[in-house]
Scaffold this motif. Structure first.
Motif, PDB file in Angstrom:
ATOM      1  N   THR A 272       3.324   2.355   5.975  1.00 25.64           N
ATOM      2  CA  THR A 272       3.620   3.618   5.300  1.00 25.64           C
ATOM      3  C   THR A 272       3.666   4.793   6.270  1.00 25.64           C
ATOM      4  O   THR A 272       4.339   5.798   6.017  1.00 25.64           O
ATOM      5  CB  THR A 272       2.574   3.897   4.204  1.00 25.64           C
ATOM      6  N   PRO A 372       9.462  -5.726   0.930  1.00 26.42           N
ATOM      7  CA  PRO A 372       9.494  -4.279   0.681  1.00 26.42           C
ATOM      8  C   PRO A 372       9.802  -3.938  -0.768  1.00 26.42           C
ATOM      9  O   PRO A 372       9.265  -2.960  -1.307  1.00 26.42           O
ATOM     10  CB  PRO A 372      10.587  -3.772   1.627  1.00 26.42           C
ATOM     11  N   GLU A 376       7.279  -1.643  -2.897  1.00 24.65           N
ATOM     12  CA  GLU A 376       7.825  -0.367  -3.359  1.00 24.65           C
ATOM     13  C   GLU A 376       7.748  -0.262  -4.882  1.00 24.65           C
ATOM     14  O   GLU A 376       7.484   0.809  -5.431  1.00 24.65           O
ATOM     15  CB  GLU A 376       9.272  -0.216  -2.888  1.00 24.65           C
ATOM     16  N   ARG A 377       7.977  -1.392  -5.569  1.00 20.60           N
ATOM     17  CA  ARG A 377       7.923  -1.370  -7.035  1.00 20.60           C
ATOM     18  C   ARG A 377       6.483  -1.198  -7.532  1.00 20.60           C
ATOM     19  O   ARG A 377       6.244  -0.536  -8.541  1.00 20.60           O
ATOM     20  CB  ARG A 377       8.518  -2.674  -7.590  1.00 20.60           C
ATOM     21  N   PRO A 379       3.316   0.048  -5.796  1.00 23.40           N
ATOM     22  CA  PRO A 379       2.579   0.593  -4.647  1.00 23.40           C
ATOM     23  C   PRO A 379       1.061   0.564  -4.818  1.00 23.40           C
ATOM     24  O   PRO A 379       0.335   0.628  -3.819  1.00 23.40           O
ATOM     25  CB  PRO A 379       3.089   2.043  -4.567  1.00 23.40           C
TER      26      PRO A 379
END
Length: 416
Positions: A272, A372, A376-377, A379
């Motif tokens: 991140t 990823p 990302e979906r 977090p």
């Protein structure tokens, strides 16, 4: 012969402590005798440099029919749990010109162009799986190995191979069985027979219903010129290789990467904060947790003297990727640390030399798309059980968790 060597380390068929066992093997030396199922002994190679040398040495073969006396003499029964690994007739076990011939027939399915063209398909399957995961009720955990790490590769390889949906459940069970080194001889032989029955159905289906898939391509090679390019046994065994190897490695790669990021927040922070990339995650995962811990088997074509060890002609050789990937002579004092910022992430997880895995680019692509997208979906995703409770795949070959429960949106305040 290895049978005369004293005190071999007996591999645990349940795979309960893959890395601990690999470290214990390394402690005995870079090349040391181990005992496999059924009392079969082999040389385990844990030193990365020595293993590379042997993997490209023409005096080392993967063809049991030519170069393993025990197999040639009928001492390896069909119910030996590792029989499929040594008895198949495909590029995995082929030697010399046979290997080149068989690899040439499979290679067109894994060119860079064809692999790149699968990105859209992988993205579609990933999005479908994430949409399903998002429907998990708040506060409930979901098994990410089963519902994501396993589901993505099996769907990708099934579409690549043109496997009809009706055959998928049985095929999945048989592939799991091939890697399960805890099966009894009776269970192993039953699994072996069922796998060939299903693959026979697949071949028959694609003969009658050809399409733009790998199975149809191989069937066309088999049926051309009276089968001079590919025997029926080679056809079926090649399907077995591509489906099993093209699936299991990626499952464990995804499983281990998810687990490592969920249990090491400082490594996730490196992502991140742009101190590391997803390529770093994928390659360090492959190094740190080799998806295939031990790969059976190779054989000495002639006597080999290496690293002060005499490997006699006909002796079996076991590649210990789990240990070689953490070789302190390569990775220093931090070899046993998972560090996505590590400068060198060299590993042997996809093999080396002539038998370098053709499907490696596809496995990497699946990981680069899926990981990823998952993080990302979700977090706030976190593990839903203590790491000690996850269990291991019952295998000293396959290196993965039995389950990987997670809360996708944070979940209860207890359990992780």
């Amino acid at each position: 012969m290895t049978e005369t060597l004293p005190n071999p380390l007996v591999l645990d068929p349940t795979g309960a402590d893959i890395q601990g066992e690999a470290a214990r093997i390394r402690e005995r030396g870079p090349i040391t005798p181990v005992e496999l199922l059924g009392g079969v002994r082999a040389w385990s190679v844990t030193d990365a440099t020595i293993l590379k040398e042997l993997l490209i040495d023409s005096r080392v073969s993967k063809d049991a029919r030519q170069h393993w006396p025990k197999f040639i003499n009928g001492e390896i029964p069909q119910d030996w749990p590792l029989f499929t690994w040594v008895a198949v007739a495909n590029m995995f076990t082929a030697y010399g010109t046979d290997h080149k011939r068989l690899r040439k027939l499979v290679a067109p399915a894994f060119t860079k162009r064809r692999t790149d063209a699968m990105r859209e398909q992988i993205e579609r399957i990933t999005e479908d799986l994430l949409t399903t995961l998002a429907q998990t009720p708040a506060g409930e955990s979901v098994d990410l190995r089963e519902e994501f790490a396993y589901s993505l590769p099996i769907r990708v390889i099934s579409e690549l191979m043109g496997v009809p949906e009706s055959l998928n459940p049985g095929l999945r069970g048989c592939v799991d069985g091939i890697f399960d080194t805890s099966l009894t001889p009776e269970q192993s032989q039953a699994n072996y027979m069922e796998m060939y029955r299903i693959l026979g159905e697949l071949v028959a289906y694609r003969r009658d219903n050809p399409g733009d898939d790998m199975t149809s391509l191989l069937v066309s090679h088999r049926d051309a010129d009276d089968g001079s390019q590919l025997t029926e046994q080679e056809l079926v065994d090649t399907l077995l290789l591509v489906i099993s190897a093209g699936h299991e490695t990626t499952v464990n790669l995804l499983d281990q990467a998810i687990y490592l990021l969920l249990t090491r927040p400082e490594q996730r922070a490196a992502l991140t904060e742009n101190r590391a990339t997803w390529t770093d995650v994928v390659e360090e995962t492959l190094r740190y947790e080799a998806p295939v811990a031990h790969l059976p088997l190779r054989y000495a074509v002639d006597d080999i003297e290496i690293a002060g060890v005499h490997i006699a002609k006909g002796d079996p050789i076991l590649a210990c990727y789990a240990a070689a990937n953490r070789d302190p002579k390569i990775h220093g004092s931090t070899a046993d640390d998972f560090d996505v910022t590590r400068k060198s992430k060299d590993h042997l997880s996809f093999g080396y030399g002539a038998h370098l895995c053709l499907g490696a680019p596809l496995a990497r692509l699946e990981a680069h798309v899926a990981l990823p997208a998952l993080f990302e979906r979700f977090p706030n995703m976190r593990l839903a059980a203590d790491p000690s409770e996850l269990g291991a795949v019952p295998s000293f070959i396959s290196n993965g968790h039995q389950r990987l429960p997670a809360y996708l949106t944070g979940g209860p305040a207890t359990g992780a």
